[in-house]
Design an enzyme around this catalytic site. Structure first.
Site, mmCIF file in Angstrom:
data_model
loop_
_atom_site.group_PDB
_atom_site.id
_atom_site.type_symbol
_atom_site.label_atom_id
_atom_site.label_comp_id
_atom_site.label_asym_id
_atom_site.label_seq_id
_atom_site.Cartn_x
_atom_site.Cartn_y
_atom_site.Cartn_z
ATOM 1 N N HIS A 197 26.765 45.369 21.266
ATOM 2 C CA HIS A 197 27.510 43.983 21.748
ATOM 3 C C HIS A 197 28.375 44.056 22.981
ATOM 4 O O HIS A 197 28.493 42.892 23.643
ATOM 5 C CB HIS A 197 28.022 43.338 20.669
ATOM 6 C CG HIS A 197 27.178 42.769 19.467
ATOM 7 N ND1 HIS A 197 26.308 43.502 18.413
ATOM 8 C CD2 HIS A 197 26.567 41.570 19.432
ATOM 9 C CE1 HIS A 197 25.660 42.616 17.811
ATOM 10 N NE2 HIS A 197 25.809 41.538 18.181
ATOM 11 N N GLY A 198 28.992 45.050 23.034
ATOM 12 C CA GLY A 198 29.851 45.249 24.235
ATOM 13 C C GLY A 198 30.531 46.443 24.385
ATOM 14 O O GLY A 198 31.142 47.066 23.279
#
Length: 481
Positions: free
Chosen positions: A326-327
């Site tokens: 996701h990041g």
């Protein structure tokens, strides 16, 4: 290019007419049109990053064909790791290089050793995590002899860059989507109508729910110290509805647009906010990603077999990788660890996950089901604060602000008349989702038994809400991943 933009409103009808009326009897021309259109769609944002998609396409096309001809197991492994290394290497450079460099420097500084390292001024390509995992599944499935490679570079390119799901999923497997590019597609009126219905509901989720929630969410997360605990809790709940409306809305649009072109994409959401525990949430939320990690990481690690330690280890690894997907931020890592801990009880239960939809065949849930759904949603809201926050410290301050002495101090002036309208929209949204919870999407069969006048009035009512009560346009949240 955004689905909810004027550009796309011109782009798609031109593609649709050309696709069905000019090239309706020419499969190769249809596939080539999809490739060119997908490159235009993606290049509208930044044409330079088309080179990454083309590079990834060529690498995996080459690896797939070589794998099918190679019998030496060592050479097969080398070819597989070539695909894995190149794809994850490109993803790592653009997405994680600066994160690891900055934390490497910070770690040395913590122990009193000052070092310097240069970060890179890198722009993250839109959707790189999505199409990277999609192409990886192709090479891995061929290596495992679950799939035969294609010799059609156009069909394979179309599979990799198929524009409806290119930048935010669903993440398709080659075993499901690629064969659809090899068979003649004929126009199906009923499939097209179904696609339009799903697009309509996706637009409602995005424009009326997600975009209207965004203004309040931004206000509260930008300055949490200015609001009471109850207001911050509402802000967290609004973000939960924002991200669900935004992401599942995109998935609905992608699936609907694909159906208009004669393709079937996999379902990506199944009313996750009606889940009774976190294992059920992850069976219903971003299904294409969670199933990808299940099949390519969790099961190869041993899954739920083996010792207690191995079960715990496997779950933690999957959620850690999911959080990093996701990041590159510690907020996502904390978010993933908390989700792993909340998921863990299901690992040790004999009847691990409920497989049936809540209150299946009934109008209302039981009291115990309602309490379980409320508890799960409340915990989801709290954990999702870490997903939205800019830093772990900000998330911690936000959560502590919720549980402060001001938790029962309501501030109606913060929301005003628009807040009342948004509450009504969310209630309408959840009622429709509840009524359609046993179907692939809320409107799939909901209006089937209605008289045509009533049915079309309902559709026009949703259109009315979209055009007159849509919020300030916002980028799709998952574009950043």
């Amino acid at each position: 290019m955004l689905f909810n933009s004027i550009d796309f409103a011109v782009f798609f009808p031109l593609l649709y007419l050309t696709y069905w009326y000019v090239f309706k009897d020419n499969l190769k021309a249809q596939n080539l049109l999809i490739v060119i259109s997908s490159y235009v769609f993606y290049g509208w944002w930044d044409w330079r990053f088309l080179l990454l998609i083309i590079f990834s396409t060529l690498i995996d096309f080459f690896v797939g064909n070589r794998l099918s001809k190679e019998e030496n197991q060592l050479k097969r492994k080398v070819l597989l790791w070539l695909s894995v290394g190149v794809n994850l290497g490109v993803l790592g450079l653009f997405k994680y290089y600066n994160f690891f460099i900055e934390n490497f420097v910070a770690a040395f500084s913590f122990f009193g050793n000052e070092i310097t390292a240069n970060s890179l001024n890198i722009i993250l390509p839109v959707g790189i995590s999505f199409y990277t995992f999609q192409t990886l599944s192709y090479s891995i499935d061929i290596y495992k002899c679950k799939l035969k490679p294609t010799n059609d570079i156009v069909a394979f390119s179309a599979f990799v860059c198929f524009f409806p799901q290119l930048v935010a999923g669903p993440i398709e497997r080659a075993t499901h989507l690629l064969p659809q590019f090899k068979v003649k597609r004929t126009f199906d009126y009923f499939k097209a109508v179904d696609g339009m219905r799903q697009i309509l509901w996706g637009f409602f989720k995005k424009v009326v729910i997600a975009d209207n929630c965004a203004g309040y969410v931004n206000l509260m997360f930008d300055n949490p110290d200015a609001y009471s605990g109850s207001t911050l809790l509402i802000g967290g709940a609004l973000f939960a509805f924002q991200i669900y409306g935004d992401f599942s809305g995109y998935s609905d649009m992608a699936i609907g647009l694909s159906r208009l072109l004669g393709f079937d994409l996999k379902q990506n959401f199944v009313t996750p906010y009606f889940s009774r525990n976190f294992a059920e949430v992850w069976k219903r939320w971003h299904i294409s990603l969670s199933s990808w990690f299940r099949d390519y990481v969790y099961i190869p690690l041993g899954g739920s077999l083996g010792s207690t330690w191995m079960k715990v280890r496997n779950v933690l690894i999957v959620f850690l990788l999911s959080s990093l997907w996701h990041g590159a931020n510690w907020t996502f890592i904390v978010w993933g660890i908390i989700h792993a801990l909340l998921f863990m009880p299901s690992v040790f239960k004999k009847n691990k996950q409920r497989t049936k939809v809540v209150a299946e065949g009934k109008k209302l849930p039981s009291i115990m089901e309602a309490l379980a759904m409320t508890r799960t949603f409340f915990l989801w809201v709290l954990v999702t604060i870490f997903f939205r926050a800019e830093s772990v410290k900000q998330a911690g301050n936000y959560v502590s602000g919720i549980f402060s002495s001001s938790l029962f101090s309501f501030e109606p002036h913060v929301f005003g008349r628009n807040g009342v309208l948004l509450t009504i929209f969310i209630c309408f949204f959840m009622i429709i989702e509840w009524l359609g919870r046993e179907d692939k999407y809320a409107l799939e069969k909901l209006t089937n038994n209605w008289r045509s006048v009533k049915r079309y009035l309902f559709y026009y009512f949703i259109l009315f809400l979209i055009f007159f009560y849509g919020g300030q346009p916002q980028d799709f949240i998952y574009f950043q991943f």
